[in-house]
Design an enzyme around this catalytic site. Structure first.
Site, PDB file in Angstrom:
ATOM      1  CE1 TYR A  67      -3.918   8.536  -2.327  1.00  0.00           C
ATOM      2  CE2 TYR A  67      -2.858   7.167  -0.666  1.00  0.00           C
ATOM      3  CZ  TYR A  67      -3.063   7.507  -1.987  1.00  0.00           C
ATOM      4  OH  TYR A  67      -2.406   6.802  -2.972  1.00  0.00           O
ATOM      5  CE1 TYR A  98       0.192   3.904   0.465  1.00  0.00           C
ATOM      6  CE2 TYR A  98       0.506   5.909  -0.835  1.00  0.00           C
ATOM      7  CZ  TYR A  98      -0.072   4.660  -0.667  1.00  0.00           C
ATOM      8  OH  TYR A  98      -0.906   4.157  -1.636  1.00  0.00           O
ATOM      9  NE  ARG A 153       2.152   1.041  -4.108  1.00  0.00           N
ATOM     10  CZ  ARG A 153       1.165   1.508  -4.881  1.00  0.00           C
ATOM     11  NH1 ARG A 153      -0.049   1.668  -4.380  1.00  0.00           N
ATOM     12  NH2 ARG A 153       1.379   1.782  -6.147  1.00  0.00           N
ATOM     13  CG  HIS A 207       1.132   5.646  -6.328  1.00  0.00           C
ATOM     14  ND1 HIS A 207       1.707   5.347  -5.116  1.00  0.00           N
ATOM     15  CD2 HIS A 207      -0.208   5.484  -6.142  1.00  0.00           C
ATOM     16  CE1 HIS A 207       0.782   5.030  -4.229  1.00  0.00           C
ATOM     17  NE2 HIS A 207      -0.402   5.117  -4.833  1.00  0.00           N
ATOM     18  CG  HIS A 259      -4.560   6.355  -7.257  1.00  0.00           C
ATOM     19  ND1 HIS A 259      -4.643   4.985  -7.160  1.00  0.00           N
ATOM     20  CD2 HIS A 259      -3.882   6.767  -6.156  1.00  0.00           C
ATOM     21  CE1 HIS A 259      -4.046   4.583  -6.048  1.00  0.00           C
ATOM     22  NE2 HIS A 259      -3.585   5.647  -5.423  1.00  0.00           N
TER      23      HIS A 259
END
Length: 228
Positions: free
Chosen positions: A100, A139, A149, A152, A154
């Site tokens: 991110y 990640y 994870r 995905h 959000h």
């Protein structure tokens, strides 16, 4: 209603307990009783804030981002299957390497100077939204069991007030990490399957991106969002 028929394998990871730093250590803060008082301290969103390029995350910088270009599209529906028109939809995600663009992300994957990973749009008269973006990478959670994870995105939706904000996550069908993602499987059974987007080869054949369809249902028996 959600359109994905994807089968979600039984989880191969222990139930999600959250990272220690995310667990609350203090009691909740009580807001004043007047509902509008909370909005005085929250961000203000309006239609004038949404620009024509906000929905295309690949055009927010001077250069092209690294990764597989995809389109995410679907409809926002109420509990009766009716379209939710002119709804503000926001998303945020990791880049193609699974990192991110946020100072709190300590993953050692590289940042992409041409990808910030945030976008917004308004649904049309049929309740439809569309985003162009880069498929996010997986990640690690940084837990002792080396859990990862699945890829995905959000999603955040706003009603007529900031206090009505709803948040959810969308996953990709066919991802081998789906069976191991403890966050996904915190939503049991059918609820987890509703969070998985369906690859649409028909739409992909007419676009320059791979397209995934995912409807968002607000409330009712088959919701795909929960309060933030």
């Amino acid at each position: 209603m959600p359109t994905s028929p994807t089968h979600t394998p039984a989880p191969a990871a222990p139930p999600y307990q959250g990272l220690p730093l995310r667990r609350p250590t203090r009691p909740p803060v009580l807001l004043p009783t007047a509902p509008e008082s909370a909005e005085l301290y929250g961000p203000v969103f309006g239609r004038t804030d949404v620009t024509p390029l906000d929905h295309d995350l690949t055009r927010h910088h001077t250069g092209a981002p690294v990764g597989e270009r995809i389109t995410l599209t679907g409809r926002v529906l109420d509990s009766r299957g009716h379209p939710v028109r002119h709804q503000l939809v926001e998303l945020w995600q990791a880049n193609a390497a699974g990192r991110y663009a946020h100072q709190g992300d300590r993953h050692d994957a590289p940042l992409d100077p041409n990808f910030t990973g945030t976008g917004r749009t308004l649904t049309d008269a049929d309740g439809r939204y569309t985003f162009t973006t880069i498929k996010p990478g997986a990640y690690p959670l940084g837990t002792p069991d080396n859990a990862w994870r699945a890829a995905h995105v959000h999603f955040s939706l706003f009603g007529s007030a900031f206090t009505q904000r709803l948040v959810t996550q969308m996953y990709f069908e066919g991802d081998p990490l789906l069976a191991h993602d403890s966050v996904l499987h915190a939503a049991p059974g059918e609820a987890a399957r509703r969070l998985i987007a369906t690859f649409d080869p028909a739409l992909s054949s007419t676009a320059k991106t791979l397209t995934y369809r995912w409807n968002i249902v607000l409330g009712g028996l088959s919701p795909t969002v929960t309060p933030a």
